[in-house]
Design a protein around this motif. Structure first.
Motif, short mmCIF file in Angstrom:
data_model
loop_
_atom_site.label_atom_id
_atom_site.label_comp_id
_atom_site.label_asym_id
_atom_site.label_seq_id
_atom_site.Cartn_x
_atom_site.Cartn_y
_atom_site.Cartn_z
N PRO A 96 0.85 -1.20 0.00
CA PRO A 96 0.00 0.00 0.00
C PRO A 96 0.88 1.24 0.00
CG PRO A 96 -0.57 -1.49 1.81
CD PRO A 96 0.76 -1.91 1.29
N PRO A 97 0.47 2.31 -0.66
CA PRO A 97 -0.76 2.40 -1.43
C PRO A 97 -0.53 2.31 -2.94
CG PRO A 97 0.02 4.59 -0.92
CD PRO A 97 1.06 3.64 -0.39
N GLY A 98 0.71 2.07 -3.40
CA GLY A 98 1.02 2.28 -4.81
C GLY A 98 1.05 1.04 -5.69
N THR A 99 0.47 -0.08 -5.25
CA THR A 99 0.40 -1.26 -6.10
C THR A 99 -1.06 -1.66 -6.28
OG1 THR A 99 0.48 -2.87 -4.30
CG2 THR A 99 2.61 -2.06 -5.12
N LEU B 249 -4.58 -0.27 -5.18
CA LEU B 249 -5.17 0.62 -6.18
C LEU B 249 -6.58 0.17 -6.57
CD1 LEU B 249 -2.08 1.21 -8.50
CD2 LEU B 249 -3.08 2.81 -6.87
N TRP B 250 -6.76 -1.13 -6.75
CA TRP B 250 -8.09 -1.61 -7.12
C TRP B 250 -9.11 -1.29 -6.05
CZ3 TRP B 250 -7.43 -7.17 -9.59
CH2 TRP B 250 -6.75 -7.03 -10.81
N LEU B 251 -8.74 -1.51 -4.79
CA LEU B 251 -9.67 -1.25 -3.70
C LEU B 251 -9.95 0.24 -3.58
CD1 LEU B 251 -11.30 -2.11 -1.27
CD2 LEU B 251 -9.19 -2.13 0.08
N LEU B 252 -8.92 1.07 -3.71
CA LEU B 252 -9.13 2.52 -3.63
C LEU B 252 -10.04 2.99 -4.75
CD1 LEU B 252 -5.52 3.73 -2.74
CD2 LEU B 252 -7.48 3.54 -1.22
N GLY B 253 -9.86 2.42 -5.94
CA GLY B 253 -10.73 2.78 -7.06
C GLY B 253 -12.18 2.45 -6.78
#
Length: 332
Positions: A118-121, A125-129
């Motif tokens: 986290p947070p750059g992979t 990223l999918w979850l944040l999206g």
């Protein structure tokens, strides 16, 4: 998905009670019928995340979910994605050949440790999206702008790492982070980053996520505890009175102020702005850990404790003879 925002669910335990609760959450039923379970499976995509493709818990989840699809004669390969590193067990073992695989790192490398993903992979990223439902680039640009300092000495995350190392040398090696309400979920990730990264060679610190009641605190001069007070600029500070009280008792308190979301992120939704703060906080804790490690001569990338746990599990399941395990354990 046009017209609707997908929901997401987290399965992070192999406990049968948790699996029952998972089905209740997935179907919105206390006691789902077979047909309701089938419909839930048809509507779902499962993403299994493992850098090595050999993590016992993840493989257990995989086998369980595949068996559930098999029970209803549904092809699981159209509902499962494997998020993993190149050349992992998911890539090499024939039983996973038919399943789509996506690299965890955007650059398709495998040089980022699991706790640093986290947070750059894609693991994040999918979850944040899904959480914010909009493009992530402006979110990350806003978070990066919150870490711009004219001098490294002005960076509160780096400074707190240096001070925590100095305090740990003097016996203050029990840390309690006081996170603002909107960042309360940072407790778990912070504890993992600190203890897995720094707990080596009889060094490191322990994180206690619970702030003791003022009346329960031992005298400061007899305590190992130090507080890190994190607040968001311009937002109510629920720990203001608590911090004043522990300071009066003589406890060291380090201050970290997270700036407001910059103008570059002014067009973001309220959900996206909160994600900006989470990203900025996680990156900040990573810098704190790195500064602590530099001060104490610890390689914060390795994880002997985690690898030792995996070996113990292999011994417990009969994959590795116990005598071989004990002979190979490192001193740390």
């Amino acid at each position: 998905l046009p017209g609707r925002q997908p929901s997401w669910h987290l399965l992070d335990s192999t406990n049968p009670a948790i699996l029952d609760a998972f089905w209740q959450e997935l179907t919105s039923r206390i006691d789902p019928s077979e047909e309701e379970r089938r419909q839930a499976l048809e509507a779902s995509t499962f993403v299994f995340v493992s850098k090595s493709g050999t993590t016992v818990e993840t493989l257990s989840h995989f086998d369980y979910i595949v068996s559930q699809y098999g029970e209803f004669h549904i092809d699981p390969t159209t509902h499962i994605i494997l998020l993993t590193d190149p050349d992992s067990g998911f890539e090499k073992e024939p039983q996973y050949a038919a399943y789509p695989k996506v690299p965890i790192q955007v650059d398709r490398e495998k040089d980022i440790g699991g706790r640093f993903t986290p947070p750059g992979t894609r693991a994040s990223l999918w979850l944040l999206g899904l959480l914010i439902g909009q493009e992530l680039r402006p979110t990350f640009e806003a978070a990066r702008a919150m870490h711009v300092y004219e001098d490294a000495a002005d960076d509160p995350w780096l400074f707190s790492g240096v001070r925590l190392a100095e305090l740990a040398r003097r016996g203050r090696d029990l840390i309690t982070y006081l996170w603002p309400q909107g960042l309360a979920a940072m407790h778990t990730g912070t504890k993992q980053l600190f203890e897995e990264s720094l707990g080596k060679n009889h060094n490191g610190v322990t994180l206690d996520p619970d702030a003791p009641a003022i009346e329960a605190l031992v005298p400061a001069q007899k305590s190992r505890r130090v507080f890190v007070h994190v607040r968001i600029d311009g937002e109510p500070d629920k720990y203001a009175d608590y911090v004043q009280a522990v300071r009066q008792q003589g406890y060291p308190v380090l201050e970290v102020v997270i700036p407001r979301v910059p103008e570059a992120g002014s067009s973001l939704s309220p959900e996206a702005k909160r994600v900006v703060q989470v990203i900025a906080a996680f990156y900040g804790v990573q810098k704190t850990v790195a500064a602590f490690a530099w001060m104490t001569g610890i390689n914060f990338v390795t994880q002997p404790g985690v690898e030792g746990y995996k070996e113990v599990m292999k011994a417990a399941t009969g994959e590795t003879p116990l005598r071989d395990l004990l002979a190979g354990l490192p001193d740390e």
